[in-house]
Design an enzyme around this catalytic site. Structure first.
Site, PDB file in Angstrom:
ATOM      1  N   GLU A 243       0.816  -1.223   0.000  1.00 24.27           N
ATOM      2  CA  GLU A 243       0.000   0.000   0.000  1.00 24.27           C
ATOM      3  C   GLU A 243       0.847   1.270   0.000  1.00 24.27           C
ATOM      4  O   GLU A 243       0.432   2.316  -0.510  1.00 24.27           O
ATOM      5  CB  GLU A 243      -0.944   0.029   1.202  1.00 24.27           C
ATOM      6  CG  GLU A 243      -2.100  -0.962   1.116  1.00 24.27           C
ATOM      7  CD  GLU A 243      -1.750  -2.333   1.662  1.00 24.27           C
ATOM      8  OE1 GLU A 243      -0.559  -2.591   1.958  1.00 24.27           O
ATOM      9  OE2 GLU A 243      -2.667  -3.165   1.807  1.00 24.27           O
TER      10      GLU A 243
ATOM     11  N   GLN B 178      -8.930  -5.807  12.245  1.00 22.65           N
ATOM     12  CA  GLN B 178      -8.330  -4.827  11.333  1.00 22.65           C
ATOM     13  C   GLN B 178      -8.884  -3.419  11.542  1.00 22.65           C
ATOM     14  O   GLN B 178      -9.066  -2.669  10.594  1.00 22.65           O
ATOM     15  CB  GLN B 178      -8.487  -5.269   9.875  1.00 22.65           C
ATOM     16  CG  GLN B 178      -7.705  -6.556   9.613  1.00 22.65           C
ATOM     17  CD  GLN B 178      -7.495  -6.867   8.150  1.00 22.65           C
ATOM     18  OE1 GLN B 178      -8.339  -6.569   7.321  1.00 22.65           O
ATOM     19  NE2 GLN B 178      -6.362  -7.487   7.838  1.00 22.65           N
TER      20      GLN B 178
END
Ligand SMILES: Cc1cc2nc3c(=O)[nH]c(=O)nc-3n(C[C@H](O)[C@H](O)[C@H](O)COP(=O)(O)OP(=O)(O)OC[C@H]3O[C@@H](n4cnc5c(N)ncnc54)[C@H](O)[C@@H]3O)c2cc1C
Ligand SMILES: Cc1ncc(C[n+]2csc(CCOP(=O)(O)OP(=O)(O)O)c2C)c(N)n1
Ligand SMILES: [Mg+2]
Lengths: 163, 585
Positions: free
Chosen positions: B60, B123
């Protein structure tokens, strides 16, 4: 020098942490910070008491203005202003203290707002330094608890912070 | 369910579809991203659309860097999409990098479903909290009704005023809910109204000071690039005939091959630029923020008095580190345009008279004397490859017309010094945060924006390893980037400081156990080259940029001089005129 900065910002979750985060991230002093919604519920008004050189204060104002949630910023020290802070003090009110505390409260034009067998709770408003003076005038052993709101400020006369 | 509050459209979309349609409305061409649980609905909507291309990166961080480079190269807002938790935290370095260089980005991050926020859900990370100090602004979307308007605001904030990254954190449940889509045409924000037009009185005051200057200096930065004002700048500089320097971020804002250009200034700036900066009597700073790497020791800088004019769109850039005499808040295009108009109008007679012509002539004589010291010379007879030589040849082979991205270190400074950028948006690097690892993803973003352009990534053997996984992305998307690794087997910039300031104690700066980059490139499906002799440099570059390898990514591993240092150098704590020059050692 001490400065009182007033600002209007969007009354949104997170707006307060943006201001608080700015002060810690840039290592600016913060003596007190108060915030509450205004008569227009979409806006909050904040009063920040800070200190620093003229350059630092100038940067603080610019950085506050740069925050996207901040609508308007005013350095109250740029003109005449009124500063008020509220303090609640719980003091011992036993024996000789009972009379003494009442007398001190009157001198400083405070009010006793709660009375118990062994204590009074005194409400006092004024500038920060007046509140400091009151605490100094009291016998230290008599002070059981204090809570202060931090200063609120407003310009004198026609000086208005509004959008 | 029809939304009664929205009479214009009855078309119901999922939140995920709304995100996609917003991106279409913004004319987004590339989204750099990586999927995960919290964004699966959005990825499902991506599956069914063809308006933009999704570029799947391998980390990312690279998604954000690539979007950032796309923005730097095109001036459009870059877009990245990441999942919650680890996807979001991986994006943070990219966001901070863009923030420090004022790059317009919209980063969409998935969030756990709204009812789970604060429950330590799987998460979950407080993305708005984590990114608050390194974004221009961020949003958590709490109601699908606000989704489209929030994305609209994000693009608006990112791209206007002083640009910067904006994060929009979108809980997963919102991407599954239904709502009618309607995209606001304009944004009105009472709390955000960047000042664009400079104060006319201040502009005139500045012009008067400029025309009376005896030793004037133009110092321009990233603001010229970000504000697309190099045309106006060139016009102004030529009209006035003043010397001009660029910051690292401003390179290409003024043509480097022009005689008036005295090179980059600052820690690794040229002698002539730094001396002129120190000795000028009127300094005109335009879209530059008096960075600590630019002015050196502030006390030393202030030991000479000069009048400073500062043009910047962000008031907080003005008088931050350096007290300014004439502040002008406004967009560079508008302010420089107005200055040029005044010089053709009200100020024409005064400018034509050239009141200080003799003084300025003397100033140029002084500058030429500094320039004649040739502070960028290096040993051209070495039988080890000199990094500077590679960059000079790179400039020649690409005819000075390539897009150059770089990583962080000595190679970055050499690229800035030796590749002469004549056009804006050609030099793509991380100045403010100095993030190693940006080079390769930056090259991807640029190559996607300009598929036919020559794109070279100048890097070091340490930096390239920080995002090397992107070689795979380059393969997938057929990106014929040329990687120019100046392999000195050291974290050269660290080693240089250790040599100068730490008694040659090279603590942990040797790059041991390097991979065979040629084989590595080949393993990823690219062409690898190792270049070990100076005489091979030019032929290898010609081959890499030649027609045969035009479509291929080429990884060039140049074995360069291990002990070469970047000069000039203003040591930490020293003043601009106290540079160490190559010949002094
Ligand atoms: C290893 C290393 C070494 C470095 N050495 C040097 C060096 O020797 N010399 C050097 O210069 N730098 C050097 N840097 C980079 C340095 O850290 C800063 O990033 C850089 O100097 C900042 O450039 P800038 O002043 O142009 O500002 P930028 O960060 O590019 O900021 C742009 C300014 O322009 C303003 N602006 C933006 N848009 C507009 C607009 N439309 N209109 C008006 N104003 C606008 C912004 O508000 C901001 O103030 C180095 C970095 C690294 C990593
Ligand atoms: C992510 C990150 N970690 C650490 C640093 C500190 N740093 C700056 S330059 C540098 C060395 C870079 O080495 P290399 O890529 O080989 O380039 P060279 O200086 O040798 O040209 C390091 C470690 C950084 N800028 N970024
Ligand atoms: Mg190296």
């Amino acid at each position: 020098m001490k400065h009182i900065i007033s600002l209007l910002m969007e009354n949104e979750a997170g707006a307060l942490s943006r201001v608080a985060g700015l002060f810690s991230a840039r290592a600016y002093n913060i003596e007190s910070l108060t915030v509450a919604p205004t008569e227009d519920p979409t806006l909050s008004r904040m009063t920040i008491v800070t200190s620093g050189s003229d350059e630092v204060i100038e940067q603080i104002i610019k950085q506050l203005n740069k925050l996207v949630d901040v609508v308007k910023v005013l350095d109250l020290n740029d003109g005449r202003y009124i500063e008020r802070e509220l303090m609640l003090v719980k003091v011992k009110a036993t024996g000789p203290f009972r009379e003494e505390m009442k007398r001190m409260c009157d001198i400083f034009r405070g009010r006793i707002i709660d009375v118990a067998d062994g204590s009074y709770t005194i409400e006092l408003t004024g500038t920060g330094s007046k509140l400091d003076a009151f605490l100094e005038a009291l016998d230290k052993t008599a002070i059981l608890e204090t809570v202060r709101t931090g200063a609120s400020g407003i310009g004198r006369g026609d000086r208005i912070l509004k959008i | 369910m029809e939304d009664p509050s929205n009479p214009t459209t009855g078309n119901q979309c999922t939140g995920a579809e709304i995100v996609i349609r917003c991106l279409q409305e913004e004319n987004v061409k590339f989204v750099f991203g990586y999927p995960g649980g919290a964004v699966l609905n959005i990825y499902d909507a991506i599956f069914n659309q063809s308006h933009f291309k999704h570029v799947l990166v391998r980390h990312e961080q690279a998604a954000v860097h690539a979007a950032d480079a796309y923005a730097r190269a095109t001036g459009e807002v870059g877009v990245a999409l990441v999942t919650s938790g680890p996807g979001a935290t991986n994006a943070v370095t990219g966001i901070a990098t863009a923030y420090m260089d004022s790059i317009p980005l919209v980063v969409l991050s998935g969030q756990v479903p709204a009812p789970s926020i604060g429950m330590d859900a799987f998460q979950e990370v407080d993305m708005v909290g984590i990114t608050r100090p390194c974004v221009k602004h961020n949003f958590l979307v709490k109601d699908i009704k606000d989704l489209a308007a929030t994305i609209k605001k994000a693009f608006y904030i990112a791209g206007t005023g002083r640009p910067g990254p904006v994060v929009v954190d979108i809980p997963k449940d919102i991407t599954a809910q239904f709502h009618a889509f309607s995209y606001p045409e304009t944004v009105e924000m009472r709390s955000y109204n960047p000042i664009l037009k400079g104060h006319s009185g201040q502009i005139k005051k500045a012009l008067r000071l400029m025309l009376d200057a005896k030793r004037p200096m133009l110092y321009t930065g990233g603001g010229i690039i970000l504000g697309d004002a190099s045309e106006q700048l060139v016009k102004l500089a030529r009209r006035l005939g003043f010397p001009i320097t660029n910051t690292l971020m401003g390179l290409g804002g003024y043509p480097a091959t022009d005689r008036q250009f005295v090179g980059m200034l600052g820690m690794h700036g040229t002698l002539e630029a730094n001396m002129a900066m120190q000795d000028c009597d009127v300094l005109i700073a335009i879209g530059a923020r008096f960075d600590d790497r630019v002015i050196g020791n502030p006390d030393h800088f202030f030991s000479k008095s000069r009048t400073i004019i500062h043009i910047d769109v962000d008031p907080s850039s003005i008088s931050k580190r350096v007290k300014v005499d004439v502040p002008i808040v406004g967009h560079v295009q508008s302010v420089l345009g107005e200055m040029n108009d005044l010089l053709d109008g009200e100020f024409k007679a005064a400018a034509d008279k050239k009141p200080e012509e003799a003084a300025i002539q003397a100033w140029w004589t002084q500058i030429e004397a500094w320039r004649s010291k040739k502070c960028l010379s290096y040993d051209r007879n070495s039988d080890i490859i000199k990094p500077q030589y590679v960059l000079e040849k790179l400039w020649e082979v690409t005819k000075g017309d390539a897009f150059i991205t770089s990583d962080v270190g000595q190679h970055q400074m050499w690229a800035a010094q030796y590749y002469k950028f004549d056009k804006p948006r050609r030099w793509i690097n991380s100045g403010g945060l100095g993030t190693m690892g940006v080079g390769l993803p930056y090259a991807m973003g640029v190559q996607l924006a300009y598929p036919d352009a020559q794109v070279a990534c100048v890097t070091g053997e340490a930096s390239i390893q920080m995002c090397i996984q992107e070689l795979s992305t380059c393969k997938q998307f057929h990106l014929p980037v040329k990687v120019i690794t100046l392999n000195n087997r050291y974290m050269g910039m660290v080693r240089q400081w250790q040599e100068f300031f730490y008694g040659n104690r090279y603590s942990e700066s040797y790059m041991d156990a390097l991979p065979d980059f040629v084989k590595l490139a080949e393993a990823y499906g690219h062409v690898g080259m190792r270049i070990e002799k100076p005489s091979d440099v030019e032929p290898a570059l010609k081959e890499a940029f030649g027609p045969k390898l035009k479509e291929r990514m080429v990884f060039m591993d140049f074995l360069t001089d291990q002990k070469e240092n970047v000069f000039p150098m203003v040591p930490n704590g020293k003043g601009l005129s106290e540079m160490i020059l190559a010949e002094e050692l």
